[in-house]
Design a protein around this motif. Structure first.
Motif, mmCIF file in Angstrom:
data_model
loop_
_atom_site.group_PDB
_atom_site.id
_atom_site.type_symbol
_atom_site.label_atom_id
_atom_site.label_comp_id
_atom_site.label_asym_id
_atom_site.label_seq_id
_atom_site.Cartn_x
_atom_site.Cartn_y
_atom_site.Cartn_z
ATOM 1 N N SER A 20 0.834 -1.211 0.000
ATOM 2 C CA SER A 20 0.000 0.000 0.000
ATOM 3 C C SER A 20 0.865 1.256 0.000
ATOM 4 O O SER A 20 0.578 2.234 -0.712
ATOM 5 C CB SER A 20 -0.925 0.010 1.221
ATOM 6 O OG SER A 20 -1.867 -1.035 1.155
ATOM 7 N N LEU A 23 2.399 1.784 -3.444
ATOM 8 C CA LEU A 23 1.418 2.254 -4.423
ATOM 9 C C LEU A 23 1.004 3.702 -4.186
ATOM 10 O O LEU A 23 0.528 4.370 -5.102
ATOM 11 C CB LEU A 23 0.172 1.364 -4.386
ATOM 12 C CG LEU A 23 0.343 -0.067 -4.889
ATOM 13 C CD1 LEU A 23 -0.901 -0.888 -4.584
ATOM 14 C CD2 LEU A 23 0.632 -0.083 -6.378
ATOM 15 N N LEU A 26 3.601 6.530 -6.236
ATOM 16 C CA LEU A 26 4.107 6.118 -7.544
ATOM 17 C C LEU A 26 4.679 7.293 -8.340
ATOM 18 O O LEU A 26 4.214 8.422 -8.243
ATOM 19 C CB LEU A 26 2.983 5.493 -8.372
ATOM 20 C CG LEU A 26 2.477 4.113 -7.977
ATOM 21 C CD1 LEU A 26 1.375 3.692 -8.931
ATOM 22 C CD2 LEU A 26 3.605 3.095 -8.009
ATOM 23 N N THR A 257 0.945 -6.666 -11.043
ATOM 24 C CA THR A 257 0.655 -7.073 -9.664
ATOM 25 C C THR A 257 1.662 -8.063 -9.088
ATOM 26 O O THR A 257 2.170 -7.846 -7.973
ATOM 27 C CB THR A 257 -0.766 -7.650 -9.552
ATOM 28 O OG1 THR A 257 -1.707 -6.669 -9.997
ATOM 29 C CG2 THR A 257 -1.094 -8.032 -8.119
ATOM 30 N N ALA A 260 4.928 -6.199 -8.301
ATOM 31 C CA ALA A 260 4.786 -5.261 -7.190
ATOM 32 C C ALA A 260 4.635 -6.002 -5.872
ATOM 33 O O ALA A 260 5.241 -5.633 -4.849
ATOM 34 C CB ALA A 260 3.583 -4.349 -7.425
ATOM 35 N N GLU A 287 -3.496 3.473 -14.186
ATOM 36 C CA GLU A 287 -4.095 4.017 -12.967
ATOM 37 C C GLU A 287 -5.280 3.170 -12.505
ATOM 38 O O GLU A 287 -5.516 3.017 -11.299
ATOM 39 C CB GLU A 287 -4.524 5.471 -13.202
ATOM 40 C CG GLU A 287 -5.159 6.146 -11.991
ATOM 41 C CD GLU A 287 -4.260 6.184 -10.764
ATOM 42 O OE1 GLU A 287 -4.774 6.484 -9.673
ATOM 43 O OE2 GLU A 287 -3.045 5.915 -10.877
ATOM 44 N N ARG A 290 -3.794 0.393 -10.561
ATOM 45 C CA ARG A 290 -3.367 0.820 -9.223
ATOM 46 C C ARG A 290 -4.552 0.941 -8.275
ATOM 47 O O ARG A 290 -4.509 0.481 -7.127
ATOM 48 C CB ARG A 290 -2.621 2.154 -9.315
ATOM 49 C CG ARG A 290 -2.013 2.610 -7.973
ATOM 50 C CD ARG A 290 -1.452 4.011 -8.088
ATOM 51 N NE ARG A 290 -2.492 5.018 -8.079
ATOM 52 C CZ ARG A 290 -2.921 5.651 -6.985
ATOM 53 N NH1 ARG A 290 -2.415 5.355 -5.798
ATOM 54 N NH2 ARG A 290 -3.875 6.557 -7.073
ATOM 55 N N LEU A 294 -5.276 -1.246 -4.894
ATOM 56 C CA LEU A 294 -5.459 -0.605 -3.588
ATOM 57 C C LEU A 294 -6.784 -1.029 -2.954
ATOM 58 O O LEU A 294 -6.858 -1.258 -1.741
ATOM 59 C CB LEU A 294 -5.414 0.912 -3.732
ATOM 60 C CG LEU A 294 -4.028 1.550 -3.797
ATOM 61 C CD1 LEU A 294 -4.139 3.035 -4.121
ATOM 62 C CD2 LEU A 294 -3.265 1.348 -2.484
#
Length: 303
Positions: A20, A23, A26, A257, A260, A287, A290, A294
């Motif tokens: 978190s 992210l 960024l 994903t 990350a 975006e 992302r 989240l």
């Protein structure tokens, strides 16, 4: 028969918290092509950090203009300055424009010659009037505009044409004048984290941003490559070999994903400060990725 419980790919609470945080801050890298500023306004968070690449085929002007426009829209714009496109005469003019636009950070790179041009300085058209390399450019920026923050590149998997010893020596000489290190694309989180930890062990305390691709499709990559020339948009395919190209082609769209999450899972001692997304101008898709990730993380917190 006991029911098998599948491990959550996003990990436990600690890993989710790290992810978190990564992210939340960024950096979005874009190519200076038509429409990218409008796309940033439409899809990116207000005030986001947006870096603008330097195109060897089109010269420095599109980068400067795009950065100026992004800054006018309230973004933290970070234009790339390439040694192949700037020299002692042109750099002061560029820096004055950027500072007038309110830009507070730049990214100093060596840069590539324009396609079909084997001499340096192809971006300016003036033989011998460009800097020799990114290190010389960095020194000039710090001398002319000491208030600017200056990021520099790092190479977790090395460089196609520069020996590892030369890379390490150059970065070691840059750290006292640089503000951060941004890693080139790498698809292996352990390689990235080992590289970042090595920088720390060598006494380099700069923030390190791990480079990973956004949610771009293979079709977008090929379309952009055709518009700007071979180089920036497909460099990571060359560094990753044919296996990466086949993987992207088979998937149709890259999903960042796993990479990350892998960076968050293996993070040790905060060696990576954040994520740098090579969006290839797929801003809406990146975006959306992302925000959805989240949301998944937040759902886990309340489960």
């Amino acid at each position: 028969m006991a029911r098998q419980v599948r491990a959550d790919p996003l990990g436990g609470p600690a890993q989710r918290e790290v992810l978190s945080q990564l992210l939340a801050g960024l950096r979005y890298e874009v190519l200076p092509l038509a429409g990218v500023v409008d796309d940033a306004v439409a899809h990116l968070p207000a005030g986001a950090t947006v870096t603008v690449t330097a195109s060897p085929a089109r010269g420095p002007e599109p980068t400067v203009q795009t950065a100026e426009a992004l800054a006018a829209e309230g973004f933290h714009a970070v234009p790339h300055l390439a040694a192949t496109q700037h020299g002692e005469r042109s750099l002061p003019v560029t820096l004055e424009r950027l500072q007038t636009a309110g830009i507070q950070e730049v990214f100093a790179v060596g840069g590539d010659a324009a396609p079909g041009d084997d001499r340096r300085g192809a971006g300016t058209g003036q033989r011998g009037e460009t800097f020799d390399d990114g290190e010389q450019l960095l020194q000039a920026v710090r001398r002319l505009a000491p208030e600017l923050r200056v990021g520099v590149p790092g190479y977790p998997e090395g460089h196609l044409t520069i020996p590892a010893e030369a890379l390490e020596g150059s970065l070691g000489r840059k750290v006292d004048q640089a503000s951060c290190v941004v890693g080139q694309l790498c698809f292996d989180p352990q390689t990235v984290l080992s590289w970042a930890a090595g920088l720390q062990a060598a006494g380099m305390r700069l923030p390190v941003f791990a480079g990973l691709p956004g949610a771009a499709s293979s079709a977008q990559l090929m379309r952009i490559a055709g518009r700007i020339g071979v180089g920036e948009s497909l460099r990571f395919l060359a560094s990753g070999g044919a296996g990466v190209a086949r993987r992207l082609a088979s998937l149709g769209r890259y999903d960042p994903t796993p990479l990350a999450a892998g960076l968050a899972a293996a993070q040790d001692g905060g060696v990576v400060s954040g994520l740098h997304l090579y969006t290839f101008n797929a801003l809406e898709e990146t975006e959306l990725w992302r925000r959805r990730l989240l949301a998944r993380l937040q759902e886990g917190d309340h489960a």
